[in-house]
Scaffold this active site. Structure first.
Site, PDB file in Angstrom:
ATOM      1  N   ASN A   1       6.832  27.576 -59.830  1.00  0.00           N
ATOM      2  CA  ASN A   1       7.872  27.035 -58.843  1.00  0.00           C
ATOM      3  C   ASN A   1       8.024  25.608 -59.151  1.00  0.00           C
ATOM      4  O   ASN A   1       9.157  24.875 -59.128  1.00  0.00           O
ATOM      5  CB  ASN A   1       7.677  27.168 -57.400  1.00  0.00           C
ATOM      6  CG  ASN A   1       7.964  28.634 -56.971  1.00  0.00           C
ATOM      7  OD1 ASN A   1       9.074  28.757 -56.836  1.00  0.00           O
ATOM      8  ND2 ASN A   1       7.225  29.648 -56.901  1.00  0.00           N
ATOM      9  N   TRP A   2       6.625  25.028 -59.445  1.00  0.00           N
ATOM     10  CA  TRP A   2       6.481  23.492 -59.919  1.00  0.00           C
ATOM     11  C   TRP A   2       7.261  23.267 -61.010  1.00  0.00           C
ATOM     12  O   TRP A   2       8.187  22.327 -61.060  1.00  0.00           O
ATOM     13  CB  TRP A   2       5.080  23.383 -60.012  1.00  0.00           C
ATOM     14  CG  TRP A   2       4.539  21.911 -60.323  1.00  0.00           C
ATOM     15  CD1 TRP A   2       5.392  20.846 -60.060  1.00  0.00           C
ATOM     16  CD2 TRP A   2       3.400  21.635 -60.801  1.00  0.00           C
ATOM     17  NE1 TRP A   2       4.659  19.707 -60.344  1.00  0.00           N
ATOM     18  CE2 TRP A   2       3.522  20.108 -60.993  1.00  0.00           C
ATOM     19  CE3 TRP A   2       2.139  22.012 -61.351  1.00  0.00           C
ATOM     20  CZ2 TRP A   2       2.458  19.482 -61.601  1.00  0.00           C
ATOM     21  CZ3 TRP A   2       1.173  21.508 -61.918  1.00  0.00           C
ATOM     22  CH2 TRP A   2       1.275  20.029 -61.847  1.00  0.00           C
TER      23      TRP A   2
ATOM     24  N   HIS B   1       8.572  36.123 -65.560  1.00  0.00           N
ATOM     25  CA  HIS B   1       7.060  36.636 -65.585  1.00  0.00           C
ATOM     26  C   HIS B   1       7.146  37.559 -66.543  1.00  0.00           C
ATOM     27  O   HIS B   1       5.718  38.015 -66.995  1.00  0.00           O
ATOM     28  CB  HIS B   1       6.416  37.079 -64.363  1.00  0.00           C
ATOM     29  CG  HIS B   1       6.487  36.068 -63.140  1.00  0.00           C
ATOM     30  ND1 HIS B   1       5.962  34.664 -63.256  1.00  0.00           N
ATOM     31  CD2 HIS B   1       6.716  36.175 -61.877  1.00  0.00           C
ATOM     32  CE1 HIS B   1       6.080  33.914 -62.048  1.00  0.00           C
ATOM     33  NE2 HIS B   1       6.575  35.142 -61.110  1.00  0.00           N
TER      34      HIS B   1
ATOM     35  N   SER C   1      -5.639  31.623 -57.186  1.00  0.00           N
ATOM     36  CA  SER C   1      -4.424  31.616 -56.323  1.00  0.00           C
ATOM     37  C   SER C   1      -3.504  32.776 -56.205  1.00  0.00           C
ATOM     38  O   SER C   1      -2.863  33.056 -54.818  1.00  0.00           O
ATOM     39  CB  SER C   1      -3.232  30.553 -57.396  1.00  0.00           C
ATOM     40  OG  SER C   1      -2.244  30.383 -56.888  1.00  0.00           O
TER      41      SER C   1
ATOM     42  N   SER D   1       8.375  15.643 -58.009  1.00  0.00           N
ATOM     43  CA  SER D   1       7.620  17.015 -58.473  1.00  0.00           C
ATOM     44  C   SER D   1       6.147  16.943 -58.031  1.00  0.00           C
ATOM     45  O   SER D   1       5.468  17.673 -58.395  1.00  0.00           O
ATOM     46  CB  SER D   1       7.829  17.357 -59.988  1.00  0.00           C
ATOM     47  OG  SER D   1       7.364  16.233 -60.641  1.00  0.00           O
TER      48      SER D   1
END
Ligand code: A3P
Length: 289
Positions: free
Chosen positions: A47-48, A105, A135, A224
């Site tokens: 997402n980053w 992914h 995570s 960001s």
């Protein structure tokens, strides 16, 4: 646990967001040479970096006087993950103007052949396995579509045997390593981006031929930061944002792994990835010891 996942070509996926039908439909997807593709194993910072890419593309499009371009979620109404959606998704994507920003992914053998055939550029994002596992564990236990775990030990076993949504981390890196030297693939690590975001953003813009001014680059860099994205998470991701922007640190695994788990992962890394190009890029000894 099983009902939250289904298996396709030997890899598990979450039932709520993927389906065998979409994988079938995906085979017809036509990649373009100017597509902006982001590939990464779950929890690597998708997402980053996806936000950075979308911002870069949108800024470039605005400079070109094209306010509607910069194919992000809001502007085109299409969820940016390639393998998530409904069976008509790829037909709609055909009508989307360039440049499309697409996240995935998937490992290369499961991507539509057109991605490599049509020479779409791929940014491969990788993160050290101990932080990915950390995570993933927290994420699994806070978001219901994914199986949850009673203990980290239970999660760890699933992670090490690859019984995870989108499969094994080690297989993922192993498979992508076969493309690490491809001209159209650029690799970036989560850790190097944490270390120097400005330099990473510049390299990404150059790789995708996105001509931004220094000032515009600095704007993307500013927007960001972990804090900026977390502050904006309600707007960008709704309630889900709180789960997604958890810590954003390097080495949080030290709060979770025990000595046995450390040793087991070190051994597996050594056996499966240490000698490879991507294995070296991960700087395992720096970030995982
Ligand atoms: P943590 O759980 O370690 O905090 P993905 O987007 O692939 O699901 O990855 C999520 C991970 O990326 C989370 O890691 C999240 O905090 C981190 N992340 C998200 N935005 C970030 C940012 N701007 N800077 C650094 N890390 C970020």
């Amino acid at each position: 646990r099983e009902e939250k996942l289904f298996t396709y070509k030997g890899i598990a996926y979450p039932t709520t967001v993927c389906s065998p039908e979409i994988f079938k439909a995906l085979e017809s997807f036509k990649a373009r040479s100017d597509d902006v593709i982001l590939a990464g194993y779950p929890k690597s910072g998708t997402n980053w970096v996806g936000h950075i890419l979308t911002d870069l593309v949108t800024t470039t499009a605005k400079n070109d006087g094209d306010e509607t371009n910069g194919s992000n979620d809001e502007q085109q109404g299409e969820f940016p993950y390639l393998e998530i959606g409904d069976v008509d998704k790829y037909q709609r994507m055909e009508k989307m103007p360039s440049r499309r920003v697409i996240f995935t992914h998937l490992i290369p053998p499961n991507l539509p052949v057109s991605v490599f055939k049509n020479k779409a550029k791929v940014l491969l994002l990788i993160r050290n396995p101990k932080d990915v596992a950390t995570s993933f564990y927290h994420f699994s236990n806070s978001l219901s579509p994914l199986p949850s775990y009673e203990t980290f030990d239970e999660f760890f076993t699933a992670f090490m045997t690859g019984q995870m949504p989108w499969g094994s981390y080690f297989d993922y890196i192993f498979e992508w390593n076969k493309h690490a030297a491809d001209e159209n693939v650029m690799t970036i690590t989560y850790e190097e981006l944490k270390e120097n975001r400005a330099s990473g953003v510049k390299r990404i813009a150059e790789f995708f031929d996105l001509p931004l001014t220094e000032e515009e680059i600095q704007g993307v860099v500013k927007r960001s930061s972990f804090q900026a994205m977390k502050d904006n998470s309600q707007e960008s991701h709704g309630a889900f944002g709180q789960t997604l922007f958890r810590k954003g640190d390097v080495s949080d695994w030290k709060n979770l792994f025990n000595e046995d788990q450390n040793q087991e992962m070190d051994k597996t890394f050594e056996e499966r990835l240490a000698g490879s190009q991507l294995g070296a890029k991960l700087k395992y000894d720096t970030y995982c010891k």
